[in-house]
Design a protein around this motif. Structure first.
Motif, short mmCIF file in Angstrom:
data_model
loop_
_atom_site.label_atom_id
_atom_site.label_comp_id
_atom_site.label_asym_id
_atom_site.label_seq_id
_atom_site.Cartn_x
_atom_site.Cartn_y
_atom_site.Cartn_z
N TRP A 1 -139.80 -4.71 -65.39
CA TRP A 1 -141.02 -5.41 -65.76
C TRP A 1 -140.89 -6.90 -65.48
O TRP A 1 -139.80 -7.47 -65.57
CB TRP A 1 -141.33 -5.21 -67.25
CG TRP A 1 -141.64 -3.80 -67.59
CD1 TRP A 1 -140.76 -2.82 -67.94
CD2 TRP A 1 -142.93 -3.18 -67.59
NE1 TRP A 1 -141.41 -1.64 -68.17
CE2 TRP A 1 -142.75 -1.83 -67.96
CE3 TRP A 1 -144.22 -3.64 -67.33
CZ2 TRP A 1 -143.81 -0.93 -68.07
CZ3 TRP A 1 -145.28 -2.76 -67.44
CH2 TRP A 1 -145.07 -1.42 -67.80
N GLU A 2 -142.01 -7.52 -65.15
CA GLU A 2 -142.03 -8.97 -65.01
C GLU A 2 -143.13 -9.55 -65.89
O GLU A 2 -144.14 -8.92 -66.16
CB GLU A 2 -142.22 -9.39 -63.56
CG GLU A 2 -143.49 -8.87 -62.91
CD GLU A 2 -143.66 -9.40 -61.49
OE1 GLU A 2 -143.08 -10.45 -61.17
OE2 GLU A 2 -144.38 -8.75 -60.72
N GLY A 3 -142.93 -10.77 -66.32
CA GLY A 3 -143.85 -11.46 -67.20
C GLY A 3 -143.07 -12.26 -68.22
O GLY A 3 -141.86 -12.46 -68.09
N PRO A 4 -143.73 -12.76 -69.26
CA PRO A 4 -145.13 -12.50 -69.61
C PRO A 4 -146.11 -13.39 -68.85
O PRO A 4 -145.77 -14.50 -68.43
CB PRO A 4 -145.18 -12.83 -71.10
CG PRO A 4 -144.13 -13.89 -71.27
CD PRO A 4 -143.04 -13.55 -70.31
N ILE B 1 -138.51 -6.59 -74.08
CA ILE B 1 -139.87 -7.07 -74.35
C ILE B 1 -140.20 -6.85 -75.82
O ILE B 1 -140.19 -5.72 -76.31
CB ILE B 1 -140.90 -6.34 -73.47
CG1 ILE B 1 -140.59 -6.57 -71.99
CG2 ILE B 1 -142.30 -6.80 -73.80
CD1 ILE B 1 -141.46 -5.75 -71.05
N SER C 1 -145.39 -3.85 -63.86
CA SER C 1 -144.28 -3.09 -63.28
C SER C 1 -144.82 -2.15 -62.22
O SER C 1 -145.98 -1.71 -62.29
CB SER C 1 -143.59 -2.27 -64.38
OG SER C 1 -142.62 -1.40 -63.85
N TYR D 1 -147.52 -7.81 -69.16
CA TYR D 1 -146.38 -7.63 -68.26
C TYR D 1 -146.80 -6.63 -67.19
O TYR D 1 -147.73 -5.84 -67.39
CB TYR D 1 -145.17 -7.09 -69.02
CG TYR D 1 -144.67 -8.00 -70.12
CD1 TYR D 1 -143.57 -8.82 -69.91
CD2 TYR D 1 -145.31 -8.05 -71.37
CE1 TYR D 1 -143.10 -9.67 -70.92
CE2 TYR D 1 -144.86 -8.89 -72.37
CZ TYR D 1 -143.75 -9.69 -72.14
OH TYR D 1 -143.31 -10.53 -73.14
#
Length: 303
Positions: free
Chosen positions: A52-55, A6, A46, A44
């Motif tokens: 983490w997921e995103g953006p 990220i 978590s 993001y």
């Protein structure tokens, strides 16, 4: 993705207990300085601070929004049932300042809440953060920085209960070079010396917190001989009024800064900042932190 995947500056992590989810905010524009137009802020999420997921687009400026560049350092705070983003913006005609945005959920979309920056309109200001006094009164702690002043400094302004505007004049906390470890950044000093100008001292990203015994402290970032760094200021009075004393050495001096701390769902306290400071590839680093006899110690990063 992991934190190292990220690209972000000035990381801020908001734990939302009802969802058992952490939300990561920060400066996410590809080039967030100079004359490059501002795009907005992403977030993001978590559940474990590792994956983490995103953006996800948390803020995009609406038509006619006054800020056009320098979209910096968003923080999101829960306050009276809503989520408030404190973020810095600038335009060709309005000084850089921290404005307050609002949303019903950390994912946004955030919309302007205060009509203009809450920081003083005649000052170049940035990095506003929320501080709530023991009596419940909200304040914004913020930085004043070059090129308007040669010695960066920290100030605070009281806020209205609804966070729409200032509720009184700003007070000064301390100049950043009062800390014994702070130096003028070499990259900036050399340039100013060629122009016959004095060196500037950079004041970034204050974060208020209390030690376990109630001692009122600020994390703050500036430069050492090793690069960007974060240290601790301690209020002798236990209030914003100070006076302030400073740890002799920074807490972190490995070219990382603009730090904050938060309590994890596991009961541990965590410390996050961006590292390296020079782009690219800045990314968030997250460390467990322990307190012993009024001093903080960082554990291994969660990378």
């Amino acid at each position: 993705m992991r934190a190292a995947d990220i690209k972000i500056r000035d990381p801020f992590i908001l734990p939302v207990a009802a969802e058992q989810t952490y939300y990561l905010f920060g400066t996410t524009d590809p080039i967030p300085w100079g004359d490059h137009p501002g795009t907005g802020f992403d977030t993001y999420r978590s559940r474990n601070l590792i994956d983490w997921e995103g953006p996800f687009p948390a803020f995009r400026p609406p038509p006619g929004f006054w800020g056009t560049q320098h979209f910096w350092a968003p923080e999101v705070h829960a306050w009276h049932g809503s989520y408030y983003m404190f973020a810095s913006f600038k335009s060709a005609t309005v000084h850089r300042g921290t404005q307050i945005l609002v949303a019903d959920h950390p994912l946004g979309p955030f919309r302007p809440h205060s009509p203009l920056p809450v920081t003083p309109s005649d000052c170049e200001c940035l990095d506003g953060t929320l501080h709530v006094e023991a009596n419940g009164r909200p304040w914004m702690i913020f930085s004043r920085d070059w090129p308007q002043v040669t010695v960066g400094r920290y100030s605070a302004v009281p806020l209205r209960e609804d966070l729409t505007a200032a509720d009184g004049p700003a007070i000064e906390l301390f100049p950043v070079n009062a800390a014994p470890w702070v130096i003028a950044p070499p990259w900036q000093s050399e340039q100013r010396a060629k122009q016959g100008l004095p060196p500037c001292y950079v004041a970034d990203g204050a974060w208020p917190f209390r030690m376990s015994d109630g001692e009122f402290c600020l994390l703050f970032s500036s430069w050492t001989a090793n690069g960007y760094a974060t240290g601790i200021a301690r209020s002798v009075s236990g209030t914003l009024a100070g006076p302030w004393r400073f740890d002799a050495e920074p807490l972190f001096d490995k070219d990382g800064g603009h730090a904050m701390m938060f309590r994890g769902f596991d009961g541990r306290t965590y410390f996050t900042l961006h590292q390296p400071n020079d782009p690219p590839p800045e990314h968030p680093r997250i460390f467990p932190v322990e307190e012993t006899a009024g001093h903080l110690r960082l554990g291994p990063a969660l990378d």
